[in-house]
Design an enzyme around this catalytic site. Structure first.
Site, PDB file in Angstrom:
ATOM      1  N   ASN A   1      -7.066   1.883   9.889  1.00 22.29           N
ATOM      2  CA  ASN A   1      -5.784   1.781  10.684  1.00 22.29           C
ATOM      3  C   ASN A   1      -5.848   1.869  11.999  1.00 22.29           C
ATOM      4  OD1 ASN A   1      -4.967   2.570   7.898  1.00 22.29           O
ATOM      5  ND2 ASN A   1      -4.375   4.562   8.307  1.00 22.29           N
TER       6      ASN A   1
ATOM      7  N   HIS B   1      -2.664  11.034   0.857  1.00 20.65           N
ATOM      8  CA  HIS B   1      -2.108  10.744   2.131  1.00 20.65           C
ATOM      9  C   HIS B   1      -1.504  11.992   2.704  1.00 20.65           C
ATOM     10  CE1 HIS B   1      -0.671   7.182   5.046  1.00 20.65           C
ATOM     11  NE2 HIS B   1      -0.494   8.329   5.591  1.00 20.65           N
TER      12      HIS B   1
ATOM     13  N   GLU C   1      -3.396  -0.204   8.212  1.00 19.48           N
ATOM     14  CA  GLU C   1      -2.012   0.102   8.972  1.00 19.48           C
ATOM     15  C   GLU C   1      -2.218  -0.575  10.260  1.00 19.48           C
ATOM     16  OE1 GLU C   1      -1.172   4.361   9.154  1.00 19.48           O
ATOM     17  OE2 GLU C   1      -1.778   4.412   6.929  1.00 19.48           O
TER      18      GLU C   1
ATOM     19  N   TYR D   1      -3.817   1.563  15.760  1.00 16.82           N
ATOM     20  CA  TYR D   1      -2.694   1.648  16.581  1.00 16.82           C
ATOM     21  C   TYR D   1      -2.542   1.318  18.038  1.00 16.82           C
ATOM     22  CZ  TYR D   1      -0.286   3.378  12.438  1.00 16.82           C
ATOM     23  OH  TYR D   1       0.194   3.255  11.211  1.00 16.82           O
TER      24      TYR D   1
ATOM     25  N   GLU E   1      -7.101   8.731   6.514  1.00 14.96           N
ATOM     26  CA  GLU E   1      -7.318   9.204   7.888  1.00 14.96           C
ATOM     27  C   GLU E   1      -7.720  10.751   7.834  1.00 14.96           C
ATOM     28  OE1 GLU E   1      -3.973   8.760  10.348  1.00 14.96           O
ATOM     29  OE2 GLU E   1      -4.262   6.397  10.368  1.00 14.96           O
TER      30      GLU E   1
ATOM     31  N   ARG F   1       0.772  -1.218  -0.033  1.00 14.59           N
ATOM     32  CA  ARG F   1       0.081   0.055   0.069  1.00 14.59           C
ATOM     33  C   ARG F   1       0.920   1.147   0.165  1.00 14.59           C
ATOM     34  NH1 ARG F   1      -2.397   2.972   4.833  1.00 14.59           N
ATOM     35  NH2 ARG F   1      -3.964   4.569   3.670  1.00 14.59           N
TER      36      ARG F   1
HETATM   37  C1  BGC Z   1      -0.618   7.649   9.376  1.00 15.79           C
HETATM   38  C2  BGC Z   1       0.747   7.252   9.194  1.00 15.79           C
HETATM   39  C3  BGC Z   1       1.691   7.374  10.361  1.00 15.79           C
HETATM   40  C4  BGC Z   1       1.240   6.426  11.404  1.00 15.79           C
HETATM   41  C5  BGC Z   1       2.223   6.442  12.476  1.00 15.79           C
HETATM   42  C6  BGC Z   1      -0.869   7.018  10.671  1.00 15.79           C
HETATM   43  O1  BGC Z   1      -1.838   8.026  11.256  1.00 15.79           O
HETATM   44  O2  BGC Z   1      -1.328   7.223   8.351  1.00 15.79           O
HETATM   45  O3  BGC Z   1       1.210   8.110   7.902  1.00 15.79           O
HETATM   46  O4  BGC Z   1       2.994   7.400  10.008  1.00 15.79           O
HETATM   47  O5  BGC Z   1      -0.027   6.670  11.442  1.00 15.79           O
HETATM   48  O6  BGC Z   1       1.827   7.653  13.370  1.00 15.79           O
END
Ligand code: BGC
Length: 463
Positions: A303, A133, A363, A305, A178, A89
């Protein structure tokens, strides 16, 4: 609330097998890796300007060189093939293709993405392209950028150009990456380009982003033959207590970050809480806009995290909600709690809220401190290996519970420019020495390779 056990295992499954069609990939974004921002006739983006404003990016870092991927693309794709990746991607830089954002086409810029796609396909790697992006052409920012309602037409023109050139070879497209980060970072808190801090602008930028998304999907239906979707970042919100004030704060946080961009796509309106949050700054929009925004999409990119545990806090502007740090959790270098259960919860939440739309994890990854150099040819990153093991188990768990998950992309293929944090945070599964541009796969890359090669079986073993 479910607490995360350090060694996360899917509760009901001892084995982890993914369908043969499952797309295993890694992700990057143009400004974070390409470098050569003005090469071969490209125009500047808002990030080119942002990094040149003193004090905005850590250590004054810029994307002028980044991973030099614009020039090292062929070697990087060969490396992806060695890692066993099935998909990649990447994002297309709008101002490389259209230096002024509209009108005059820069053929050399388009040719770069054609070469990239052809090289990927020659290695059996499926491309997924993101149209935006975060690197808006500076020339369009001069006309108001995401605040100007004409941007939906500009975006659709750009999208159409790229679809016409590449849809014969690209089967998966994403419009925006995002939109929440674009508006929260770019227009409300100012930490990201274009660096505005304005409560009145943020809802306008959000809405014009979503209108632009809708127009690009419409354009795709006229030109494209494959699939198009939207990529959002979701951080599940858990209340710190069952007190009404904490529950209300959690609802506001969820509406602001997670439902603001999905409700209009799937339910035809914004969440009611946004009016409460933005007050007089919240505009009324014509109904017809929601028909545009609600164009049917083929998939949703998630995405993921971290999660957020929320309590009421009157002092926090504008949400009146504050995060609560968890005592016994692992935190990444960006200060994010490692919470794999949240990924399962997120995928299930999307299905519950918005129906059985095919999903991709577009992501997922973590910044941890890595050894500065390879030792005996290895970069040992045990925390990242743990992170991937647990999150890959978590997606398997969601699939076992009925989520139509089609693929997963590690963020990121390689260490790169972490926006306003510069090169200080490393998210790569491949280490990049920014002095020499030497790439060294980390242990997390080797682990991911083994998961891909075994179609998930490598996740069965206890570490
Ligand atoms: C984004 C990336 C970023 C990653 C880590 C996401 O919000 O799409 O570009 O590097 O998180 O912060």
């Amino acid at each position: 609330m479910v607490r995360w056990r350090h060694r996360y295992r899917s509760p009901d499954l001892k084995t982890h097998r993914f369908p043969d069609s499952f797309l295993w990939g890694a992700a990057t974004a143009a400004y974070q890796v390409e470098g050569s921002p003005l090469a071969d006739g490209a125009g500047p983006s808002i990030w080119h300007r942002f990094v040149r404003t003193p004090g905005l990016v850590k250590d004054g870092d810029t994307g002028d060189v980044a991973c030099d991927h614009y020039r090292r693309m062929a070697d990087d794709v060969a490396m992806m093939a060695r890692l066993g990746l099935k998909a990649y991607r990447f994002s297309i830089s709008w101002s490389r293709v259209l230096p002024e954002g509209r009108g005059r086409v820069n053929e050399a810029g388009l040719a770069f993405y054609e070469r990239l796609v052809d090289t990927l396909l020659a290695h059996g790697i499926q491309p997924m392209a993101t149209l935006f992006h975060w690197d808006l052409p500076a020339a369009l920012d001069d006309r108001g950028g995401w605040l100007n309602p004409d941007i939906a037409d500009w975006f659709a023109e750009y999208a159409s150009l790229v679809f016409k050139r590449l849809d014969d070879r690209i089967k998966l497209w994403a419009t925006l990456n995002e939109p929440w980060v674009v508006t929260d970072g770019g227009y409300l808190h100012g930490a990201l380009a274009p660096g505005h801090r304005n409560r009145f602008e943020a809802p306008i930028a959000s809405h014009q982003l979503m209108r632009s998304h809708g127009k690009a999907v419409q354009a795709y239906r006229a030109i494209g033959k494959h699939q198009i979707g939207l990529v959002v970042n979701i951080e599940p919100k858990y209340p710190a207590s069952q007190q009404p004030a904490d529950l209300a704060a959690t609802r506001r946080a969820e509406a602001y970050m997670n439902r603001q961009y999905l409700d209009p796509v799937f339910k035809g309106d914004y969440p009611a809480e946004l009016r409460e949050i933005f007050g007089e700054a919240w505009p009324e929009w014509p109904r017809a806009d929601f028909d545009l925004i609600g164009q049917k999409i083929d998939f949703l990119g998630i995405n993921y995290y971290t999660r957020n545990v929320v309590r009421h806090d009157e002092a926090q502007w504008p949400l009146k909600a504050a995060p609560v740090r968890q005592k016994s959790a692992t935190y990444t270098e960006t200060g994010w709690e490692v919470f794999p259960q949240g990924l399962t919860d997120t995928l299930l939440w999307v299905k519950r809220q918005y129906g059985d739309i095919p999903q991709y994890v577009t992501e997922n990854g973590a910044a941890f401190f890595d050894p500065p150099q390879a030792f005996h040819g290895r970069i040992n990153d045990p925390l990242r290996v743990d992170y991937y093991r647990a999150h890959l188990r978590a997606i398997h768990d969601a699939m076992a519970q009925g989520v139509d998950l089609r693929g997963y992309f590690a963020w990121s293929l390689m260490d790169n420019l972490e926006w306003s944090l510069g090169y200080s945070k490393r998210f790569g599964i491949v280490h990049v020495d920014f002095e020499t541009q030497q790439r060294t796969p980390k242990d997390s890359a080797a682990f991911y390779t083994s998961v891909i090669a075994s179609q998930g079986a490598a996740l069965d073993a206890e570490p």
